[in-house]
Every structure is written in C-alpha cells, then in structure tokens.
Design an enzyme around this catalytic site. Structure first.
Site, PDB file in Angstrom:
ATOM      1  N   GLN A 190      -6.144  10.565   8.471  1.00 18.51           N
ATOM      2  CA  GLN A 190      -6.268   9.685   7.305  1.00 18.51           C
ATOM      3  C   GLN A 190      -7.648   9.012   7.254  1.00 18.51           C
ATOM      4  OE1 GLN A 190      -3.620   9.784   9.326  1.00 18.51           O
ATOM      5  NE2 GLN A 190      -1.723   9.251   8.299  1.00 18.51           N
ATOM      6  N   ASP A 212       1.952  -1.449   9.351  1.00 22.81           N
ATOM      7  CA  ASP A 212       3.150  -0.963   8.660  1.00 22.81           C
ATOM      8  C   ASP A 212       4.336  -1.891   8.843  1.00 22.81           C
ATOM      9  OD1 ASP A 212       1.375   1.488   9.309  1.00 22.81           O
ATOM     10  OD2 ASP A 212       2.688   2.083   7.660  1.00 22.81           O
ATOM     11  N   LYS A 240      -0.719   2.726  12.698  1.00 20.07           N
ATOM     12  CA  LYS A 240      -0.923   4.140  13.020  1.00 20.07           C
ATOM     13  C   LYS A 240      -1.208   4.354  14.508  1.00 20.07           C
ATOM     14  CE  LYS A 240      -0.604   6.828  10.751  1.00 20.07           C
ATOM     15  NZ  LYS A 240       0.742   7.474  10.664  1.00 20.07           N
TER      16      LYS A 240
HETATM   17  O1  MRU Z   1       1.333   7.458   8.057  1.00 21.03           O
HETATM   18  P1  MRU Z   1       0.609   6.662   7.020  1.00 21.03           P
HETATM   19  O2  MRU Z   1      -0.603   7.349   6.479  1.00 21.03           O
HETATM   20  O3  MRU Z   1       1.537   6.180   5.926  1.00 21.03           O
HETATM   21  O4  MRU Z   1       0.115   5.382   7.811  1.00 21.03           O
HETATM   22  C1  MRU Z   1      -0.639   4.389   7.166  1.00 21.03           C
HETATM   23  C2  MRU Z   1      -1.087   3.332   8.075  1.00 21.03           C
HETATM   24  O5  MRU Z   1      -0.813   3.319   9.249  1.00 21.03           O
HETATM   25  C3  MRU Z   1      -1.824   2.191   7.454  1.00 21.03           C
HETATM   26  O6  MRU Z   1      -2.773   1.669   8.335  1.00 21.03           O
HETATM   27  C4  MRU Z   1      -0.783   1.175   7.088  1.00 21.03           C
HETATM   28  O7  MRU Z   1       0.114   1.638   6.138  1.00 21.03           O
HETATM   29  C5  MRU Z   1      -1.130  -0.185   6.806  1.00 21.03           C
HETATM   30  S1  MRU Z   1      -2.303  -0.598   5.599  1.00 21.03           S
HETATM   31  C6  MRU Z   1      -1.968  -0.236   4.077  1.00 21.03           C
END
Ligand code: MRU
Length: 366
Positions: free
Chosen positions: A206, A247, A258
């Site tokens: 990402q 999250d 993440k």
């Molecule tokens: O697996 P993802 O791409 O949904 O994970 C996203 C993250 O870990 C972001 O850092 C998180 O959602 C927090 S910030 C909007």
C-alpha cells in the site's frame, strides 16, 4: 484531493441516486479506474478484495452497503443478514462495525419503506463527517510538525523535515484528506519543506503503490524505501518523526495498524524519534483495553506473500510468483503497537497522550 486537476473523493453516490461509485484501488498506481457497486454483495466483495481499503473508507463502504441491501429488501431479516455479511468482510478495522451499527440503529425503528432512504442519508453523513475529521487531524498534526521542525538545531533548519509513514493512511484510505497523510498535505500546502519516507508495506504494498501515488499527485517530495530500511534511517538522524494511521485503537491507547507498524515503533523508541498515530474517533474501540490480546488480527491469503502484482514493460498488470514451489506463506495483516511506544495520538479533537486518561480527556462523553 485532486487527480489530474479534478477533485475526487474515494466514494460517492452515483447520479442514479441508488448505486455507489468507488476508485478501484487494486489497479493503482498503474491505472486510475472507477467501479460502480449496485448490490450489498458487490459492496462486500469490494471490501474483501481491497478494491476499497483503509479503516475509514471500509466503514463508509459498509454503510452504503446496508443502503444497497435495503433497496432490495427493507425487512428486519434482510437488515440483519446484510449487517452480518458486511461486518464479516474484514475483522480488524473497527470503523466497519461502528458505521454498520450507526446505520442499523438509525433505520431499525423506521417503517421498512423509509429505511433505504434513511440509510442513504446516514451513510452520506458518515462520509462528510469523515472528511471534516480528517481535515481537522491535518491541522493538529501540522502544528506538531511545525513545532518539531523549529526545535531542530540551527544547522539543520534548512533541511527538509523528514517524516516516515507506513502503509497507506492517506485520502485513498478515507473519504478525503487521509489520517496520517493529512498533516503532511497541510504542511506541504503551507509551504513547509517536508519530505516523506514511504515504507513499501509488504505484502500488499500500500505504501509503494498508494501512498507514493497520492503524494506524487499532490507534488509532495517522497522516497519509497523497503520496509526494513526505517531503523537504519532513524539511527542516522534521517527521520524527524514517524506518523501512521490505525485500524483500531483501544481505550488505553494501544494501536492496531498494518503489519510492520510495531517494528517501526520499536525502532523509533530506540532512537528517540517521536512516533505519532493519527485517527478519527470512529477508530477508537472503547470496549477493549489490551490490543495485543483483544483485537482480532485478519489473516489474509498466503498468496499475497508468495506472489506480487506489477506492471510489465509491455504495460500489462500481472501477478508473478516470488517464492519456490512448495514454500508456505503466512500473512497476518495487522499488528499491535502498545501505547507505551506511542508519543501521542492526533485526533480530530486535538492531541492526546496514548492512555485512557488522555483519550477520555478529549472524549469525555465516553
Ligand atoms: O489493509 P488495509 O490497506 O485496509 O490497511 C490500511 C491501514 O492499515 C491503514 O494504515 C489504516 O486503515 C489506518 S489509516 C486510514
């Protein structure tokens, strides 16, 4: 945020007033395409397969998913089934459950024929509130960056302020602005000399694909690094601050984000680099305390580890195998950074210590 001069949000109500438009994040950074979601099944698939991702955006997509379900069948049974289906798509980000509960509670007492419209209105509110919260996070974070930059010794004042971030916590992970990237956009727009170290963020990359794309479109100077480079850069004074999203944040300030975030926090702690977490209120889970034992960690497909997607010289998006035939992969998608490693939480209401007292100081109603 703008793409090629046009302002976009990551999710919108289509002109028919019944279906939902989203940016297809699986195709980024190589292709900018959109998709239309016309049913609850399509919304659930978009979340599960990461067409949309990022805690706040997952929540808004879930909210609209309930609207899509209620347009077909507004009964109590259909509402409950759609709630369960959407809530099961991704277990870690608490924004999903929060948004689903908010829409369900808004419509459950209404007569069935009013439910789809009420769900639409509530989902729209959640989206608009997310934008406002993220922009406010940006303002609070900007002030921290300005203060840290001013504290640097005179001989470093002319250098860029170097921020390291992990995963994508930018506007693509929210409705607009982003969480961790909002202060970076605010800083860049204010004329601050800021540079971002972007962790590639294996296995879904990402950082390399989404954060780098976003920052590039906004003209923010950035450099993509492998996930293992951060500790080295911190040891050599090349990181002024780390900022990440989350999250799910527990009431005592443990932060689930993440996979790999925890290792960055350890390296930051060891090197005296401040480690900030940016979050809207929708990401706080007031029902739990200890993140390590209480937050469900999503296990995603091992194929995300053993294979990788990229663009061929011929311009084709393709997936190739990285590992030998027969080697197994394991893919926990998130980890928990204990509150003791977090310098502060940056929320839409201001900056708090990563502790129950700190969070309750901002959210007294909780
Ligand atoms: O697996 P993802 O791409 O949904 O994970 C996203 C993250 O870990 C972001 O850092 C998180 O959602 C927090 S910030 C909007």
């Amino acid at each position: 945020m703008k793409i090629d001069g046009k302002a976009w949000r990551t999710i919108w109500l289509e002109p028919d007033g019944r279906s939902i438009g989203v940016i297809d994040q699986i195709q980024l950074p190589h292709r900018f395409t959109t998709r239309t979601l016309r049913s609850c099944d399509e919304a659930a698939d978009a979340i599960r397969t990461m067409v949309v991702r990022g805690a706040p955006l997952i929540g808004v997509t879930g909210a609209y998913g309930l609207m899509l379900a209620l347009q077909v069948d507004p009964s109590d049974a259909a509402l409950a089934a759609a709630f369960e289906q959407l809530n099961a798509t991704r277990p870690t980000a608490v924004n999903l459950r929060w948004a689903l509960e908010r829409v369900r509670d808004r419509v459950a007492t209404l007569p069935p024929e009013q439910r789809a419209d009420a769900a639409k209105a509530e989902a729209g509110l959640i989206a608009d509130e997310d934008v406002a919260m993220c922009e406010a996070i940006g303002e609070h974070g900007l002030r921290i960056f300005q203060r840290l930059a001013a504290l640097r010794p005179p001989e470093r004042q002319g250098e860029p302020f170097n921020v390291l971030t992990h995963c994508n916590a930018g506007w693509l992970a929210t409705v607009d602005w982003g969480t961790a990237l909002a202060p970076i956009y605010k800083a860049h727009r204010s004329g601050m000399n800021i540079h971002v170290w972007v962790d590639e963020t294996r296995p879904r990359n990402q950082g390399a694909s989404l954060t780098a794309y976003e920052l590039g479109r906004e003209g923010v100077p950035h450099t993509v690094i492998v996930d293992n480079a951060g500790g080295h850069l911190m040891q050599h004074g090349q990181v002024d601050a780390v900022i990440v999203g989350t999250d799910r944040t527990t009431r005592r300030g443990d932060v689930c984000n993440k996979i790999g975030t925890y290792l960055k926090a350890l390296a930051a702690h060891d090197n005296g680099v401040p480690f900030y977490v940016a979050l809207p209120a929708s990401t706080i889970d007031w029902s739990i305390d200890d993140g390590v034992s209480e937050i469900p960690i999503e296990a995603r497909s091992a194929q995300e580890v053993t294979h990788i997607q990229g663009l061929t010289a011929a311009g084709e998006l393709t997936v190739v195998q990285l590992t030998p035939d027969g080697s197994e992969g394991f893919n926990p998608a998130f980890d928990v950074t204990p509150a003791r490693l977090v310098t502060a939480l940056i929320t839409e209401r201001g900056v708090a210590a990563a502790s129950e007292a700190g969070l309750r100081g901002l959210y007294a109603e909780q």
